[in-house]
Design a protein around this motif. Structure first.
Motif, PDB file in Angstrom:
ATOM      1  N   ILE A  57       0.959  -1.010  -0.028  1.00 13.91           N
ATOM      2  CA  ILE A  57      -0.046  -0.109   0.041  1.00 13.91           C
ATOM      3  C   ILE A  57       0.457   1.260   0.417  1.00 13.91           C
ATOM      4  CG2 ILE A  57      -1.605  -0.691   1.322  1.00 13.91           C
ATOM      5  CD1 ILE A  57      -0.932   0.428   4.113  1.00 13.91           C
ATOM      6  N   CYS A  58       0.402   2.025  -0.346  1.00 17.19           N
ATOM      7  CA  CYS A  58       1.189   3.968  -0.126  1.00 17.19           C
ATOM      8  C   CYS A  58       0.715   4.107   1.230  1.00 17.19           C
ATOM      9  CB  CYS A  58       0.332   4.494  -1.484  1.00 17.19           C
ATOM     10  SG  CYS A  58       0.565   5.907  -1.636  1.00 17.19           S
ATOM     11  N   LEU A  59       1.227   4.521   1.946  1.00 16.80           N
ATOM     12  CA  LEU A  59       0.824   5.513   3.116  1.00 16.80           C
ATOM     13  C   LEU A  59       0.421   7.301   2.915  1.00 16.80           C
ATOM     14  CD1 LEU A  59       4.017   3.664   4.801  1.00 16.80           C
ATOM     15  CD2 LEU A  59       1.371   2.618   4.410  1.00 16.80           C
ATOM     16  N   ASN A  60       1.191   7.414   2.095  1.00 15.45           N
ATOM     17  CA  ASN A  60       1.010   8.904   2.251  1.00 15.45           C
ATOM     18  C   ASN A  60      -0.316   9.481   2.545  1.00 15.45           C
ATOM     19  OD1 ASN A  60       3.826   8.293   0.827  1.00 15.45           O
ATOM     20  ND2 ASN A  60       3.511  10.136  -0.193  1.00 15.45           N
ATOM     21  N   ASP A  61      -0.397  10.093   3.026  1.00 15.40           N
ATOM     22  CA  ASP A  61      -2.307  11.339   3.516  1.00 15.40           C
ATOM     23  C   ASP A  61      -2.993   9.999   4.667  1.00 15.40           C
ATOM     24  OD1 ASP A  61      -0.923  13.332   2.193  1.00 15.40           O
ATOM     25  OD2 ASP A  61      -1.809  12.827   0.279  1.00 15.40           O
ATOM     26  N   VAL A 166      -7.398   6.470   7.833  1.00 16.81           N
ATOM     27  CA  VAL A 166      -7.240   5.066   8.123  1.00 16.81           C
ATOM     28  C   VAL A 166      -7.768   4.090   6.115  1.00 16.81           C
ATOM     29  CG1 VAL A 166      -7.989   2.882   8.998  1.00 16.81           C
ATOM     30  CG2 VAL A 166      -7.727   4.811  10.399  1.00 16.81           C
ATOM     31  N   GLY A 167      -6.309   4.090   5.863  1.00 14.13           N
ATOM     32  CA  GLY A 167      -7.131   3.642   4.527  1.00 14.13           C
ATOM     33  C   GLY A 167      -6.031   3.799   3.615  1.00 14.13           C
ATOM     34  N   THR A 168      -5.605   3.646   2.112  1.00 15.04           N
ATOM     35  CA  THR A 168      -5.061   4.203   1.101  1.00 15.04           C
ATOM     36  C   THR A 168      -5.849   4.454  -0.398  1.00 15.04           C
ATOM     37  OG1 THR A 168      -2.823   3.359   0.374  1.00 15.04           O
ATOM     38  CG2 THR A 168      -5.297   2.098   0.268  1.00 15.04           C
ATOM     39  N   THR A 169      -4.900   5.374  -0.668  1.00 10.80           N
ATOM     40  CA  THR A 169      -5.389   5.769  -1.501  1.00 10.80           C
ATOM     41  C   THR A 169      -4.244   4.898  -3.681  1.00 10.80           C
ATOM     42  OG1 THR A 169      -2.794   7.173  -2.426  1.00 10.80           O
ATOM     43  CG2 THR A 169      -5.055   8.056  -1.796  1.00 10.80           C
ATOM     44  N   TRP A 170      -3.676   4.029  -2.897  1.00 10.41           N
ATOM     45  CA  TRP A 170      -3.160   2.989  -3.913  1.00 10.41           C
ATOM     46  C   TRP A 170      -2.916   1.529  -3.498  1.00 10.41           C
ATOM     47  CZ3 TRP A 170       1.550  -0.121  -5.277  1.00 10.41           C
ATOM     48  CH2 TRP A 170       1.447  -0.189  -6.741  1.00 10.41           C
ATOM     49  N   TRP A 171      -2.991   0.832  -4.146  1.00 12.67           N
ATOM     50  CA  TRP A 171      -2.138  -0.570  -3.641  1.00 12.67           C
ATOM     51  C   TRP A 171      -2.139  -1.228  -4.665  1.00 12.67           C
ATOM     52  CZ3 TRP A 171      -5.246  -5.428  -3.564  1.00 12.67           C
ATOM     53  CH2 TRP A 171      -6.594  -5.090  -3.545  1.00 12.67           C
ATOM     54  N   CYS A 172      -1.647  -2.608  -4.198  1.00 11.76           N
ATOM     55  CA  CYS A 172      -1.412  -4.073  -5.035  1.00 11.76           C
ATOM     56  C   CYS A 172      -0.756  -4.618  -4.523  1.00 11.76           C
ATOM     57  CB  CYS A 172      -0.658  -2.953  -6.854  1.00 11.76           C
ATOM     58  SG  CYS A 172       1.233  -3.328  -5.603  1.00 11.76           S
ATOM     59  N   TRP A 173      -1.220  -6.102  -4.955  1.00 12.96           N
ATOM     60  CA  TRP A 173      -0.601  -7.380  -4.867  1.00 12.96           C
ATOM     61  C   TRP A 173       0.499  -7.154  -4.860  1.00 12.96           C
ATOM     62  CZ3 TRP A 173      -4.620  -9.419  -2.262  1.00 12.96           C
ATOM     63  CH2 TRP A 173      -5.954  -9.536  -3.080  1.00 12.96           C
ATOM     64  N   GLY A 174       1.394  -7.972  -3.617  1.00  8.77           N
ATOM     65  CA  GLY A 174       2.616  -8.470  -4.109  1.00  8.77           C
ATOM     66  C   GLY A 174       3.712  -7.441  -3.006  1.00  8.77           C
ATOM     67  N   ASP A 175       4.838  -7.987  -3.048  1.00 11.64           N
ATOM     68  CA  ASP A 175       6.116  -8.121  -1.648  1.00 11.64           C
ATOM     69  C   ASP A 175       7.105  -7.013  -2.412  1.00 11.64           C
ATOM     70  OD1 ASP A 175       7.746  -7.709  -0.190  1.00 11.64           O
ATOM     71  OD2 ASP A 175       7.180 -10.054   0.899  1.00 11.64           O
ATOM     72  N   LEU A 176       7.554  -6.035  -1.683  1.00 11.67           N
ATOM     73  CA  LEU A 176       8.450  -4.937  -1.779  1.00 11.67           C
ATOM     74  C   LEU A 176       9.620  -5.878  -2.703  1.00 11.67           C
ATOM     75  CD1 LEU A 176       7.721  -1.746  -1.050  1.00 11.67           C
ATOM     76  CD2 LEU A 176       7.801  -2.076  -3.264  1.00 11.67           C
ATOM     77  N   PRO A 212      -8.994   1.382  -4.819  1.00  9.89           N
ATOM     78  CA  PRO A 212      -8.512   1.413  -3.412  1.00  9.89           C
ATOM     79  C   PRO A 212      -9.963   1.524  -2.794  1.00  9.89           C
ATOM     80  CG  PRO A 212      -7.894   3.641  -4.744  1.00  9.89           C
ATOM     81  CD  PRO A 212      -8.129   2.424  -5.505  1.00  9.89           C
ATOM     82  N   VAL A 213     -10.652   1.352  -3.433  1.00 11.27           N
ATOM     83  CA  VAL A 213     -12.529   1.198  -2.950  1.00 11.27           C
ATOM     84  C   VAL A 213     -12.023  -0.215  -2.429  1.00 11.27           C
ATOM     85  CG1 VAL A 213     -14.530   1.102  -2.830  1.00 11.27           C
ATOM     86  CG2 VAL A 213     -13.345   2.596  -3.600  1.00 11.27           C
ATOM     87  N   GLU A 214     -11.611  -1.729  -2.960  1.00 12.42           N
ATOM     88  CA  GLU A 214     -11.734  -3.001  -3.196  1.00 12.42           C
ATOM     89  C   GLU A 214     -10.933  -2.894  -1.832  1.00 12.42           C
ATOM     90  OE1 GLU A 214     -12.956  -3.804  -7.386  1.00 12.42           O
ATOM     91  OE2 GLU A 214     -11.359  -4.107  -6.732  1.00 12.42           O
ATOM     92  N   LEU A 215      -9.858  -2.658  -1.123  1.00  8.00           N
ATOM     93  CA  LEU A 215      -9.320  -2.721  -0.375  1.00  8.00           C
ATOM     94  C   LEU A 215      -9.491  -2.658   1.443  1.00  8.00           C
ATOM     95  CD1 LEU A 215      -6.178  -4.620   0.993  1.00  8.00           C
ATOM     96  CD2 LEU A 215      -5.312  -2.045   0.443  1.00  8.00           C
ATOM     97  N   VAL A 216     -10.309  -2.838   1.637  1.00  6.84           N
ATOM     98  CA  VAL A 216     -10.996  -2.104   3.296  1.00  6.84           C
ATOM     99  C   VAL A 216     -10.160  -2.617   4.880  1.00  6.84           C
ATOM    100  CG1 VAL A 216     -13.168  -2.375   4.593  1.00  6.84           C
ATOM    101  CG2 VAL A 216     -12.913  -2.999   2.070  1.00  6.84           C
ATOM    102  N   PHE A 217     -10.382  -1.124   5.021  1.00  6.42           N
ATOM    103  CA  PHE A 217      -9.662  -1.552   6.297  1.00  6.42           C
ATOM    104  C   PHE A 217     -10.895  -1.400   7.609  1.00  6.42           C
ATOM    105  CE2 PHE A 217      -6.699   0.151   3.332  1.00  6.42           C
ATOM    106  CZ  PHE A 217      -5.210  -0.367   4.004  1.00  6.42           C
TER     107      PHE A 217
END
Length: 230
Positions: A57-61, A166-176, A212-217
């Motif tokens: 996930i992106c942590l910004n904001d 509490v959430g994110t504006t960008w995410w994807c599957w996978g490990d950095l 981002p809507v489909e990843l629920v926190f």
């Protein structure tokens, strides 16, 4: 920036991230300005449509963003968390509620990894990951205008997370550090309106963001209470 959240129907949900806040100590001394403890926030994949796969996930904001390296306003000063009396809910200590205006960046990098002000975090497929905010007594009262540290001696207070952060504006599957290590992360994500940014044509070494809507926190904090002591 408060996250603009939309309700995600259960059938669209890709994963559920359980969020929990805790403290490194049950007490904080008011007599030592340098005394500090940590607000710890853990993230764990509680439900997923892809078992065994990590989420980045992106942590910004968000409340998960790290402190500013040059001492600028942290996310707590921007309203990402609050501090309320454990016995008088109407009594609060303000950690700050500032709004910042970011300068427009000309020709920003297309790869999120190449943007120096972008922070990314992988939530493992199994277990959890933790982010921390270090707080001194001085920091806690830095933006509070009504109460001073001498007013709260012996009192118990509780930290809470502001739902809008509490959430994110960008995410994807996978490990950095795993399957995303040699990939480019495109700014574009599913659900983005084409008038804002059309989907770019890229090669196979690029990864697009998911909606981002489909990843629920979900905030599952049970207790983040501490007491001010001498």
């Amino acid at each position: 920036m408060v996250l603009a959240k939309r309700i995600c129907p259960p059938e669209r949900r890709k994963a559920l991230i359980a969020v929990s806040a805790s403290l490194s100590s049950p007490t904080l001394s008011v007599s030592d300005p340098a005394a500090a403890f940590q607000l710890r926030i853990s993230l764990r994949i509680a439900e997923t449509t892809r078992p065994g796969q990590a989420v980045t996930i992106c942590l910004n904001d968000t409340v998960f963003a790290p402190a500013h390296p040059e001492g600028g306003l942290d996310m707590l000063a921007r309203g990402a968390a609050y501090l309320v009396s454990a016995t008088e809910p109407g009594r609060r200590i303000s950690l700050g509620h500032f709004r910042i205006h970011k300068a427009r960046v000309e020709n920003p990098a297309s790869d999120l990894k190449d943007r120096p002000d972008t922070h990314l975090l992988t939530i493992p497929a199994d277990g959890s990951v933790e982010v921390t905010h270090t707080l001194t007594v001085s920091r806690i009262f830095e933006h509070e205008e009504r109460l001073a540290k001498d007013d709260v001696f012996g009192e118990s207070w509780r930290f809470g997370l502001n739902e809008g952060y509490v959430g994110t504006t960008w995410w994807c599957w996978g490990d950095l550090r795993g399957d995303l290590a040699n990939k480019h992360l495109s700014v574009w994500h599913e659900g983005m309106r084409p008038e804002i940014m059309p989907k770019p044509q890229v090669t196979d070494d690029w990864v697009f963001g998911c909606d981002p809507v489909e990843l629920v926190f979900e905030d599952r904090t049970s207790d983040a209470t501490f007491t001010f002591v001498a």
